[in-house]
Design an enzyme around this catalytic site. Structure first.
Site, PDB file in Angstrom:
ATOM      1  N   ARG A  52       0.830  -1.219   0.000  1.00  0.00           N
ATOM      2  CA  ARG A  52       0.000   0.000   0.000  1.00  0.00           C
ATOM      3  C   ARG A  52       0.859   1.262   0.000  1.00  0.00           C
ATOM      4  NH1 ARG A  52      -1.951   1.591   4.587  1.00  0.00           N
ATOM      5  NH2 ARG A  52      -2.296  -0.501   5.393  1.00  0.00           N
ATOM      6  N   TYR A 103     -16.852  17.164 -14.908  1.00  0.00           N
ATOM      7  CA  TYR A 103     -17.255  15.753 -14.915  1.00  0.00           C
ATOM      8  C   TYR A 103     -18.235  15.494 -13.765  1.00  0.00           C
ATOM      9  CZ  TYR A 103     -17.130  10.786 -14.087  1.00  0.00           C
ATOM     10  OH  TYR A 103     -17.510   9.487 -13.862  1.00  0.00           O
ATOM     11  N   ASP A 174      -7.985  19.388 -14.213  1.00  0.00           N
ATOM     12  CA  ASP A 174      -8.268  18.029 -14.677  1.00  0.00           C
ATOM     13  C   ASP A 174      -7.890  17.999 -16.156  1.00  0.00           C
ATOM     14  OD1 ASP A 174      -9.457  15.723 -15.753  1.00  0.00           O
ATOM     15  OD2 ASP A 174     -10.985  15.674 -14.205  1.00  0.00           O
ATOM     16  N   LYS A 199      -8.852   6.907 -19.366  1.00  0.00           N
ATOM     17  CA  LYS A 199      -9.248   7.407 -20.681  1.00  0.00           C
ATOM     18  C   LYS A 199      -8.065   7.348 -21.660  1.00  0.00           C
ATOM     19  CE  LYS A 199     -13.277   8.570 -18.834  1.00  0.00           C
ATOM     20  NZ  LYS A 199     -13.295   8.027 -17.494  1.00  0.00           N
TER      21      LYS A 199
HETATM   22  C1  LIG Z   1     -12.773  14.636 -16.952  1.00  0.00           C
HETATM   23  C2  LIG Z   1     -12.879  13.446 -16.051  1.00  0.00           C
HETATM   24  N1  LIG Z   1     -12.292  13.474 -14.848  1.00  0.00           N
HETATM   25  C3  LIG Z   1     -12.374  12.422 -14.001  1.00  0.00           C
HETATM   26  C4  LIG Z   1     -13.073  11.285 -14.333  1.00  0.00           C
HETATM   27  C5  LIG Z   1     -13.169  10.156 -13.343  1.00  0.00           C
HETATM   28  O1  LIG Z   1     -12.288   9.142 -13.684  1.00  0.00           O
HETATM   29  P1  LIG Z   1     -12.482   7.584 -13.328  1.00  0.00           P
HETATM   30  O2  LIG Z   1     -13.686   7.127 -14.078  1.00  0.00           O
HETATM   31  O3  LIG Z   1     -11.194   6.987 -13.766  1.00  0.00           O
HETATM   32  O4  LIG Z   1     -12.691   7.493 -11.848  1.00  0.00           O
HETATM   33  C6  LIG Z   1     -13.682  11.205 -15.584  1.00  0.00           C
HETATM   34  C7  LIG Z   1     -14.442   9.981 -15.971  1.00  0.00           C
HETATM   35  O5  LIG Z   1     -15.199   9.987 -16.912  1.00  0.00           O
HETATM   36  C8  LIG Z   1     -13.597  12.310 -16.466  1.00  0.00           C
HETATM   37  O6  LIG Z   1     -14.175  12.300 -17.682  1.00  0.00           O
END
Ligand SMILES: Cc1ncc(COP(=O)(O)O)c(C=O)c1O
Length: 362
Positions: A52, A103, A174, A199
């Site tokens: 961990r 998101y 982000d 992604k």
């Molecule tokens: C812009 C963005 N940030 C964060 C996330 C969250 O990521 P995760 O699905 O890997 O937890 C997503 C998921 O679609 C996203 O599109």
């Protein structure tokens, strides 16, 4: 920041860094690729100790992404675990300024913290620089998602970061949609970068993984402590696959982007499409179809190549009506389809999409 022994030489183009960073040293009998090391425990006396706390396979991923963003990286179990860990840096009662169209999972986390009285939240149109700057008074954190998911608004990050710092706020970006190949938020003034590595970075729709990157050693250490204590650690196989994904990131992003550009031209001329949103780079396009939710759902059911699926950034083209999710802001139109353009042949993609759009009753 101390350079890592296997860091590639400085001043390489990002496409080279994506291929080279995070590899074992070029020495006889070393594997070319960082090995997958499943381990819950290490022999005592070193730095790693326990699964961990550290893992060499995470470290390869962290070096690769850290080199691309030019910062120090930490891997997490998911993008949302990375989001949660950064929001944890905000003290009780402090204010977070966030795009109203970020998101959905990020918005949910903030709404939950707000409901519980943990933080105050100001929601802004992140493309409206004046409004964002005006909202920064007394803020502790400016959350920037750019382009936003799914409205594809673009923030003026350098101006916002400077204004946020003047107001005493930290800036988080982000960078999931843009990837470090199209935008390096730390160069533009952000203090932290968050990724859903699920992604583009991994790129094959086969894992869930997140990351945070910063240039500030003190913040990195605080996050590392917190990751050890909270335990939202990355899966080893996921980190290994994501590192492999990063090797082809430049090829995939270039191809998705050139496909997206061509599709944007064709979509703009289609009578069933009321509006095309495209931030001028990347592989994500949003369209608003004439006929709202019904017509958009029909398109999702009618394509054969394009898969009706959530998520994005894979080699395969997917599409989704975002308002099908409860909680997606009502300012996102019912008929908005988010297209994640893949790397297939663009003529095949267009034929399939055009046929589905042609089927919308007028
Ligand atoms: C812009 C963005 N940030 C964060 C996330 C969250 O990521 P995760 O699905 O890997 O937890 C997503 C998921 O679609 C996203 O599109």
């Amino acid at each position: 920041m101390t350079p890592h022994p296997s860091d590639p030489p400085p001043d390489l183009a990002p496409a080279t860094v994506a291929v080279q960073a995070g590899r074992p040293p070029h020495e006889p009998d070393q594997p070319l690729n960082a090995p997958l090391v499943p381990a819950s425990v290490y022999v005592a006396g070193g730095d790693r100790e326990y699964g961990r706390y550290a893992n060499p396979t995470w470290e390869a991923f962290e070096q690769a992404l850290g080199a691309l963003e030019d910062g120090r990286c930490l891997a997490y179990a998911s993008g949302l675990a990375a989001v949660a860990t950064v929001l944890d840096l905000v003290a009780d009662g402090e204010t977070v300024v966030v795009p109203r169209h970020a998101y959905l999972g990020t918005l949910h986390q903030l709404a939950d913290l707000e409901r519980r009285g943990r933080v105050r939240v100001r929601r802004v149109d992140v493309a409206d620089t004046g409004t964002v700057v005006a909202a920064l008074d007394d803020a502790a954190l400016l959350w920037v998602e750019s382009p936003t998911n799914p409205a594809l608004e673009v923030a003026d990050l350098p101006v916002l970061a400077a204004a946020a710092h003047e107001a005493g706020a930290r800036v988080v970006a982000d960078n999931t949609f843009a990837t470090p190949l199209r935008q390096r938020p730390l160069d533009l003034g952000a203090d932290l970068v968050v990724h859903s590595a699920t992604k583009y970075l991994s790129g094959h729709a086969d894992l869930v993984l997140g990351a945070v990157v910063t240039r500030d050693d003190q913040t990195w250490r605080a996050l590392d402590e917190q990751r050890r204590a909270r335990g939202a650690v990355a899966g080893v196989l996921e980190a290994w696959l994501a590192t492999r994904g990063i090797r082809t990131l430049a090829l995939r992003v270039d191809r998705a982007e050139s496909n997206a550009r061509r599709l944007v031209e064709l979509l703009a001329a289609h009578p069933a499409v009321d509006r095309v949103r495209y931030p001028s780079f990347g592989g994500i396009v949003a369209i608003e179809v004439a006929g709202g939710a019904f017509a958009a759902d029909l398109v999702c059911r009618s394509t054969r190549l394009w898969v009706h699926a959530t998520s994005l950034g894979g080699v395969e083209s997917t599409l989704e009506r975002r308002r099908r999710w409860a909680g997606e802001p009502e300012t996102i139109p019912e008929g908005l389809l988010r297209l994640s353009v893949g790397v297939e042949d663009v003529d095949d993609l267009w034929r399939d999409l055009a046929r589905a759009l042609d089927g919308i009753p007028t």
